[in-house]
Structures are given as C-alpha cells and as structure tokens.
Design an enzyme around this catalytic site. Structure first.
Site: not given
Ligand code: PGA
Length: 254
Positions: A10, A214, A98, A174, A96, A168, A8
């Site tokens: 982003k 992460s 976000e 993140g 997601h 998640e 992903n």
């Molecule tokens: P990350 O993000 O691996 O940077 O923690 C995962 C995600 O948001 O899908």
C-alpha cells in the site's frame, strides 16, 4: 498450482531505505521456500530500487499497486502500464477496494486498466469483493458476478490466463477480522463457476483465486489448505518481514 503469496505494501514504507530493508529481509528468508510464488507489490517509487537489488535466484516477482489505462500523454501524476512493465514488474494490482472507494474507480475504468495491463503482458491481480452492507443484504454472489462481468468485459479466453482474482471482502480489509475459510471457499467456487461460464473454461484452465483481508501467519493455512484458495493477498502483515516469511512458510506447507 503453487500458492501465490502477494504482498501489498500500500502507501508504505516512508523511504526507499526502509523499503530495501524489508525487501532484504524477505529475500534472505525466501531461500528455503520453493513451493510458492511470492510477489512483492510496492509503491511505484520503490520498485526500481528493490527490483535492481533482486537476483533471479531469489524467486520473487514484482508488481505495481495500480496503473493508468492510457499508454502515454497528458495525464499528470499517472503511471502507465508500459512503465510498470519497463521497470521490471510482472504483475499489477487493479480494482482494489481502496481505489474503488477513495479514487472512485468504476468497473468500467478497472476494465480499461485490465486491458492496458494485459496488452503489456502484465498479469492483472483483479480485486473483487462485497461491502459489509452488501453482505448483510445477501448480495455477495451478485456483487462478485457483476464485478467480474464488468471488470473482464470484452476479454478473450486466452487473455483470462493472465488474470489472478483476489477475493477481498471489503469488511475484512485492514480490520483484523478475516473472512471464515468456509465463506472464502464458497466465494472462490462461485467466482470459478462464473469465470468458467463466461469464458468457456475447462476445469484444467483454472484461474487462480486468492483470498485477501486480514491474512496473518495464524490464519493463512486455513485459507490455503482448508478453503483451498490458490493463494493470499497480504496487506498490513506484509510490511513485517518476519511475519510475512511465516505466512510464506505456512503457505508452502512447511
Ligand atoms: P490487509 O489488506 O491484509 O491489511 O487486511 C489486504 C489488502 O488490502 O490487500
């Protein structure tokens, strides 16, 4: 089931040239790994370029990071599921955290988006997970159950086969602090049980449940082999091709 490793990206990288550079490096390193399904989800703008530069032998699928629920019309700035399909994607990430957080997407909107994606024969990577506060209050199972019930409301058993769940935990995204493999395993079992009950699935009709938050090369094996997750959703680490390939290599059991 082959482990599914989803990148992903982003809102990265800044240019198509950089996107192509990352993709070229991933493609080059992918030759050795057959036992995994790799999906690259990139910003809409870079999808046509990277998809055009891919060959079937690369063994890589593509996804968008979002789509709108209407098929066409006066929705300034939105991208519809048929457009995602036309550009050559097989997947789309929906729900997601976000998007739930910054764009106030509700379970109802996510449900409409999932239906729109499935009606185009796209696979929906449906993200669910609890916040820090919900975890502290011991509400993880309840949150997961509600997100599943509402996000997948009204879907038929046969449509569920095109869903990939990404567990998640919001607190792990993140932050560099991944969930413990035992916690991910517990959540995945609960998710599978809930899906089984709602949709009357047999054990053979297993819906993939991935872990995201992460993930890096140092912890991916714990999620795939210890926690028995069906794959991982990788954010930050997927932008570094060397690290991403290490993740793929470990998930492939190499
Ligand atoms: P990350 O993000 O691996 O940077 O923690 C995962 C995600 O948001 O899908």
């Amino acid at each position: 089931m082959k482990p599914i490793i989803i990148a992903n990206w982003k809102m990265n990288p800044k240019s198509e040239a950089e996107a192509l550079k990352i993709f070229e490096a991933v493609k080059k390193g992918m030759g050795n790994f057959k036992n995994v399904e790799v999906v690259i989800c990139s910003p809409f703008l870079w999808l046509p370029g990277i998809i055009k530069s891919a060959l079937p032998k690369d063994n890589i699928a593509f996804g968008a990071e979002n789509c709108f629920f209407e098929k066409e019309g006066a929705f300034t700035g939105e991208i519809a599921a048929p457009m995602v399909k036309t550009v050559g994607c097989q997947y789309v990430i929906l729900g997601h955290s976000e998007r739930r957080n910054y764009f106030k997407e509700t379970d109802e909107m996510i449900n409409k988006k999932i239906r729109a994606a499935l009606s185009e024969n796209l696979k929906a990577i449906f993200c669910i997970g609890e916040t820090t506060e919900e975890k502290r209050e011991g509400k993880t199972d309840l949150v997961l159950e509600n997100q599943i019930k509402e996000g997948l409301s009204g879907l038929l058993q046969e449509q569920i086969k095109n869903i990939v769940i990404a567990y998640e935990p919001v607190w792990a995204i993140g932050t560099g602090v991944a969930c413990r493999p035992e916690e991910a395993e517990k959540a995945a079992l609960y998710i599978k049980k809930t899906l089984g009950e709602i949709f009357g699935l047999s054990e053979k009709e297993d819906i993939p449940v991935l872990y995201g938050g992460s993930v890096k090369s140092a912890n991916v094996a714990d999620f795939i082999f210890k926690a028995k997750m069906d794959g991982v959703l990788v954010g930050g680490a997927s932008l570094d091709p060397e690290e991403f390939l290490k993740i793929v290599e470990k998930a492939a059991g190499n």
